[in-house]
Scaffold this motif. Structure first.
Motif, PDB file in Angstrom:
ATOM      1  N   ASP A 184      45.575  49.131  53.458  1.00  0.00           N
ATOM      2  CA  ASP A 184      45.266  48.835  52.057  1.00  0.00           C
ATOM      3  C   ASP A 184      46.532  48.384  51.349  1.00  0.00           C
ATOM      4  O   ASP A 184      47.448  49.169  51.159  1.00  0.00           O
ATOM      5  N   ASP A 185      46.594  47.115  50.953  1.00  0.00           N
ATOM      6  CA  ASP A 185      47.724  46.704  50.113  1.00  0.00           C
ATOM      7  C   ASP A 185      47.202  46.128  48.804  1.00  0.00           C
ATOM      8  O   ASP A 185      47.685  45.149  48.283  1.00  0.00           O
ATOM      9  N   SER A 186      46.169  46.795  48.295  1.00  0.00           N
ATOM     10  CA  SER A 186      45.530  46.269  47.088  1.00  0.00           C
ATOM     11  C   SER A 186      46.178  46.825  45.827  1.00  0.00           C
ATOM     12  O   SER A 186      45.729  46.521  44.734  1.00  0.00           O
ATOM     13  N   ASP A 187      47.234  47.656  46.005  1.00  0.00           N
ATOM     14  CA  ASP A 187      47.835  48.319  44.844  1.00  0.00           C
ATOM     15  C   ASP A 187      46.820  49.212  44.151  1.00  0.00           C
ATOM     16  O   ASP A 187      46.929  49.472  42.962  1.00  0.00           O
ATOM     17  N   ARG A 188      45.861  49.638  44.893  1.00  0.00           N
ATOM     18  CA  ARG A 188      44.804  50.512  44.377  1.00  0.00           C
ATOM     19  C   ARG A 188      44.167  49.964  43.117  1.00  0.00           C
ATOM     20  O   ARG A 188      44.147  50.606  42.060  1.00  0.00           O
ATOM     21  N   HIS A 189      43.639  48.783  43.234  1.00  0.00           N
ATOM     22  CA  HIS A 189      42.980  48.181  42.088  1.00  0.00           C
ATOM     23  C   HIS A 189      41.592  48.761  41.905  1.00  0.00           C
ATOM     24  O   HIS A 189      40.936  49.129  42.857  1.00  0.00           O
ATOM     25  N   TYR A 190      41.184  48.785  40.660  1.00  0.00           N
ATOM     26  CA  TYR A 190      39.829  49.228  40.354  1.00  0.00           C
ATOM     27  C   TYR A 190      38.861  48.077  40.548  1.00  0.00           C
ATOM     28  O   TYR A 190      39.215  46.917  40.414  1.00  0.00           O
ATOM     29  N   LEU A 191      37.674  48.472  40.850  1.00  0.00           N
ATOM     30  CA  LEU A 191      36.625  47.492  41.074  1.00  0.00           C
ATOM     31  C   LEU A 191      35.481  47.918  40.176  1.00  0.00           C
ATOM     32  O   LEU A 191      35.268  49.104  39.949  1.00  0.00           O
ATOM     33  N   PHE A 192      34.742  46.967  39.666  1.00  0.00           N
ATOM     34  CA  PHE A 192      33.614  47.296  38.819  1.00  0.00           C
ATOM     35  C   PHE A 192      32.346  47.240  39.658  1.00  0.00           C
ATOM     36  O   PHE A 192      31.991  46.191  40.167  1.00  0.00           O
ATOM     37  N   GLY A 193      31.706  48.359  39.821  1.00  0.00           N
ATOM     38  CA  GLY A 193      30.516  48.335  40.674  1.00  0.00           C
ATOM     39  C   GLY A 193      29.814  49.674  40.731  1.00  0.00           C
ATOM     40  O   GLY A 193      30.146  50.597  40.000  1.00  0.00           O
ATOM     41  N   SER A 194      28.835  49.736  41.611  1.00  0.00           N
ATOM     42  CA  SER A 194      28.065  50.961  41.781  1.00  0.00           C
ATOM     43  C   SER A 194      28.559  51.662  43.033  1.00  0.00           C
ATOM     44  O   SER A 194      28.490  51.107  44.127  1.00  0.00           O
ATOM     45  N   SER A 195      29.060  52.870  42.875  1.00  0.00           N
ATOM     46  CA  SER A 195      29.677  53.505  44.029  1.00  0.00           C
ATOM     47  C   SER A 195      28.668  53.914  45.110  1.00  0.00           C
ATOM     48  O   SER A 195      28.967  53.786  46.290  1.00  0.00           O
ATOM     49  N   PRO A 196      27.424  54.369  44.784  1.00  0.00           N
ATOM     50  CA  PRO A 196      26.490  54.645  45.889  1.00  0.00           C
ATOM     51  C   PRO A 196      26.193  53.396  46.717  1.00  0.00           C
ATOM     52  O   PRO A 196      26.140  53.457  47.951  1.00  0.00           O
ATOM     53  N   GLN A 217      39.074  47.511  62.455  1.00  0.00           N
ATOM     54  CA  GLN A 217      40.098  47.593  61.418  1.00  0.00           C
ATOM     55  C   GLN A 217      39.477  47.268  60.060  1.00  0.00           C
ATOM     56  O   GLN A 217      38.788  46.260  59.911  1.00  0.00           O
ATOM     57  N   VAL A 218      39.725  48.161  59.086  1.00  0.00           N
ATOM     58  CA  VAL A 218      39.251  47.899  57.724  1.00  0.00           C
ATOM     59  C   VAL A 218      40.460  47.528  56.881  1.00  0.00           C
ATOM     60  O   VAL A 218      41.465  48.252  56.885  1.00  0.00           O
ATOM     61  N   ASN A 219      40.400  46.387  56.177  1.00  0.00           N
ATOM     62  CA  ASN A 219      41.511  45.957  55.330  1.00  0.00           C
ATOM     63  C   ASN A 219      41.042  45.775  53.894  1.00  0.00           C
ATOM     64  O   ASN A 219      39.953  45.257  53.662  1.00  0.00           O
ATOM     65  N   ILE A 220      41.908  46.191  52.965  1.00  0.00           N
ATOM     66  CA  ILE A 220      41.651  45.882  51.554  1.00  0.00           C
ATOM     67  C   ILE A 220      42.838  45.077  51.066  1.00  0.00           C
ATOM     68  O   ILE A 220      43.982  45.533  51.146  1.00  0.00           O
ATOM     69  N   VAL A 221      42.569  43.868  50.625  1.00  0.00           N
ATOM     70  CA  VAL A 221      43.648  42.968  50.228  1.00  0.00           C
ATOM     71  C   VAL A 221      43.402  42.511  48.807  1.00  0.00           C
ATOM     72  O   VAL A 221      42.284  42.128  48.452  1.00  0.00           O
ATOM     73  N   LYS A 222      44.497  42.552  47.992  1.00  0.00           N
ATOM     74  CA  LYS A 222      44.376  42.043  46.615  1.00  0.00           C
ATOM     75  C   LYS A 222      44.920  40.625  46.603  1.00  0.00           C
ATOM     76  O   LYS A 222      46.079  40.393  46.919  1.00  0.00           O
ATOM     77  N   THR A 223      44.055  39.661  46.288  1.00  0.00           N
ATOM     78  CA  THR A 223      44.545  38.299  46.112  1.00  0.00           C
ATOM     79  C   THR A 223      44.633  38.055  44.619  1.00  0.00           C
ATOM     80  O   THR A 223      44.466  38.980  43.823  1.00  0.00           O
ATOM     81  N   GLU A 224      44.857  36.797  44.252  1.00  0.00           N
ATOM     82  CA  GLU A 224      45.171  36.536  42.845  1.00  0.00           C
ATOM     83  C   GLU A 224      44.077  37.018  41.889  1.00  0.00           C
ATOM     84  O   GLU A 224      44.334  37.713  40.924  1.00  0.00           O
TER      85      GLU A 224
END
Lengths: 469, 224
Positions: free
Chosen positions: A347-359, A383-390
């Motif tokens: 995970d290199d997304s800087d722990r960004h928040y996402l707007f959505g439904s968690s269930p 492999q699970v990746n979380i990437v923050k792009t622009e």
């Protein structure tokens, strides 16, 4: 409140208000005219009196007018043209003063003290004024004789005028009040007639049974309810589509359930027929496996049904994709351990928040990871990746499995599509569920060939915001 | 009797596979349309059980191609769709019978027997030869009104020879009808089975054509 009643009330209110305004202005006008008429009459009567009295005064030095002049005359005007008798008592009260302000003469019905305190210059006694005595309101008119030796003041009670104006008011109000119920009935009929096209639509709609979703015929519909009709037709079309979709899904699902059921039945029969322990055990084991698979299929079908837009009640809110991914991986770890698959998260997304439904996103992660684990051979890698792009947050699940050929990548999102490998025993709904959740989050899903050799599924979520503490 | 089973569902396929083997069939099981097509090109089967919803190549396509090549082997289709159009489509494509899932395993076996019987031009469900009565459905054999017990494979060999009376069946063909691809073929197995049958019944019933195979003669008086 019915539209008809509403219209009727509004129309009646309007008519009544307009009528009232017109009545009021007629009344005002009548009152004004009456005042002028009576004033003119009062003035002319006073002047007539003046000429009589002054000439008498000049001829006789001292007169006992008090008893002689009785000016309480009763005028009876016969309104022959209208066939009505107007009974008006033109009471006239007068007093005569000399230059010194002494009351020298007054009518018999007059008070014997000056009706009005006279000023030094008598200026206040000129012309018209209003006064109270004998417990009522009087109209007063004062005038000097030509030689300005005598002042004559006459008075007339207001009640005369009031009676006249009230009579006029009554005359013009009465027909209006009488007309109002008739008007209401006429308006009721008119409104009913006017609302008839609406009623036709209502009747057509209320006579429909629930299976009739054909559009309404709008050729004769008035333009005021045309938008309503069109909106209804659009709704019918949407309902028809979603009903068709539902029916297709139900039928697909039923058919999909038939195969595991056929398997269950076959193995149950084999177990019953088996004479030895080994084949019976095998059949029973297969039976159990079949039950598990059917349950999985039903779970997935229910998940799918819950994700239908009409069931979308859960609120979207800010959530942390990292936490969700960790949870999903923890849940899937036993399966990974069983197949000795290396399952990990970057995970290199800087722990960004996402707007959505968690269930919903939990289901998405679970399906993606389980799919990858299922299709990846033992000792492989997921492999699970979380990437923050622009502008977006990308969730990728990559595996070292066989992958999906390019020409088949579009098909995988359709319901009940299964890969080539029949051993991987999926039910073919997982990726349609994933696609549905992506649609709900405006996320784009893409399939690639992973660097690990297998399939890489990218889910691109739009509009993310950094975590602010 | 050798049967090709085409079914992509592992659970159901395993069940049918086991069931047919218990009934004495040699079963080859393939799980996709492409493999089914190749298997049909390269091998001879007494019957085919074909699921319609298959990966790689739809079952109907496999069936149509098979028929276009002039093959008349009976085909029984399995379908999850119970719409009348699906059934008509399957029958028109060349299927001989169909079953809608979920079905009864015994019914599947019965229909398969009927298909094979009709394919050999028989209307009687029982095979009769002189004083020999073989009932494929009940798996029973009567010789001179006496019940004779045969093993699964002995029974299959005898049935095969009776179905093809007057024709020589090669050793290979008999072997093929006994074993699927996955089965281990014992050497001289066919000779052993023939020997057993001869011992339990009349030794003159089965004729050996040296270097070629075996046959049972047509009943006397039966026109060629």
């Amino acid at each position: 409140m019915s539209l008809r009643r509403r219209l009727l009330v509004l129309l009646l209110l309007t008519v009544t208000a307009t009528g009232a305004i017109s009545l009021w202005s007629s009344y005002e006008g009548a009152e004004h005219e009456t005042l002028e008429l009576f004033d003119a009459q009062l003035a002319s009567s006073t002047r007539l009196l003046r000429s009589i009295i002054i000439s008498d005064l000049k001829q006789k030095k001292k007169i006992d007018y008090l008893s002689e002049i009785k000016l309480e005359d009763r005028f009876t005007v016969e309104g022959e043209e209208h066939g009505h008798n107007h009974d008006f008592n033109f009471t006239l009260v007068f007093q005569v003063f000399d230059r010194q302000g002494q009351l020298i003469l007054h009518s018999i019905n007059s008070p014997d003290t000056p009706m009005q305190k006279l000023d030094h210059d008598y200026s206040s006694t000129f012309g018209f004024s209003d006064l109270m005595f004998f417990g009522e309101r009087w109209r007063i008119y004062g005038t000097w004789d030509e030689a300005e030796e005598y002042l004559i003041i006459s008075a007339q009670p207001y009640n005369l005028r009031d009676r006249l104006t009230h009579d006029i008011l009554r005359e013009i109000t009465f027909p209006f009040i009488l007309l109002l119920p008739i008007l209401s009935v006429l308006l009721w009929i008119a409104v009913t007639q006017g609302l008839r096209p609406l009623k036709q639509v209502t009747v057509e709609l209320s006579q429909r049974d629930e299976n009739n979703l054909n559009p309404l015929l709008l050729s004769k519909t008035p333009k005021e309810i045309l938008p309503l009709g069109k909106a209804l037709n659009r709704l019918f079309l949407r309902l028809q589509h979603s009903l068709q979709k539902e029916r297709r899904f139900t039928s697909d699902a039923a058919h999909e359930l038939r195969t595991p059921l056929a398997g269950l039945r076959t193995h149950a029969q084999l177990a019953l027929a088996a004479k030895e322990t080994a084949p019976r055990k095998h059949a029973l084991k297969q039976l159990l496996q079949g039950v598990d698979r059917a349950s999985h299929l039903i779970d997935q079908l229910l998940t799918m049904a819950r994700l239908e837009p009409e069931n979308q009640t859960q609120q979207h809110g800010p959530l942390n994709l990292h936490t969700l991914a960790v949870d999903a991986i923890v849940q899937s770890t036993p399966m990974a351990l069983e197949k000795e698959i290396d399952l990990g998260l970057a995970d290199d997304s800087d722990r960004h928040y996402l707007f959505g439904s968690s269930p919903a996103l939990r289901i998405l992660l679970r399906n993606l990871i389980d799919n990858a684990l299922r299709y990846t051979p033992d000792h492989g890698q997921v492999q699970v990746n979380i990437v923050k792009t622009e502008h977006q947050l990308r969730l990728s699940v990559c595996d070292s499995g066989p992958g999906i050929p390019k020409e088949e990548r579009e098909q995988v999102f359709s319901r009940f599509y299964r890969g080539e490998d029949p051993q991987a025993a999926g039910c073919g709904i997982g990726l349609s569920i994933v696609k549905r959740i992506c649609d709900l989050h405006n996320a784009k899903i893409e399939l690639h060939r992973a660097e690990l050799g297998g399939l890489q599924i990218d889910v691109n979520f739009p509009s993310v915001s950094p975590i602010t503490s | 009797m050798r049967v090709l089973l085409v079914e992509d569902d592992v659970l159901l396929g395993d069940g049918i596979h086991t069931g047919l083997r218990n009934d004495g069939y040699a079963v080859d099981w393939v799980k996709d349309g492409e493999t089914a097509r190749r298997a049909l090109q390269d091998n001879e089967f007494h019957a085919v059980i074909l699921d319609l919803g298959l990966p790689k190549l739809p079952g109907l396509t496999v069936l149509k191609e098979f028929r276009e090549q002039g093959n008349s082997t009976p085909v029984l289709i399995l379908t999850a769709q119970d719409g009348i159009n699906d059934r008509i489509g399957g029958l028109d494509a060349g299927a001989d019978d169909y079953l809608v899932k979920p079905f009864d395993l015994e019914e599947l076996c019965a229909r398969l027997r009927a298909l094979i019987r009709r394919a050999h031009g028989r209307t009687d469900s029982v095979l009769q030869h002189d004083n020999l009565v073989l009932d494929p459905a009940a798996h029973t054999l009567q010789y001179n009104n006496q019940n004779v017990t045969l093993s699964r494979r002995e029974f299959a060999v005898l049935q095969n020879l009776l179905e093809n009376r007057g024709r020589v069946l090669s050793r290979e063909r008999l072997e093929q009808s006994l074993y699927g691809w996955s089965d281990e073929v014992e050497s001289n197995a066919v000779e052993v089975y023939i020997h057993h049958i001869r011992k339990k019944l009349d030794s003159k019933l089965i004729r050996t054509i040296r270097g070629v195979g075996y046959m049972i003669d047509k009943p006397q008086g039966d026109a060629e």
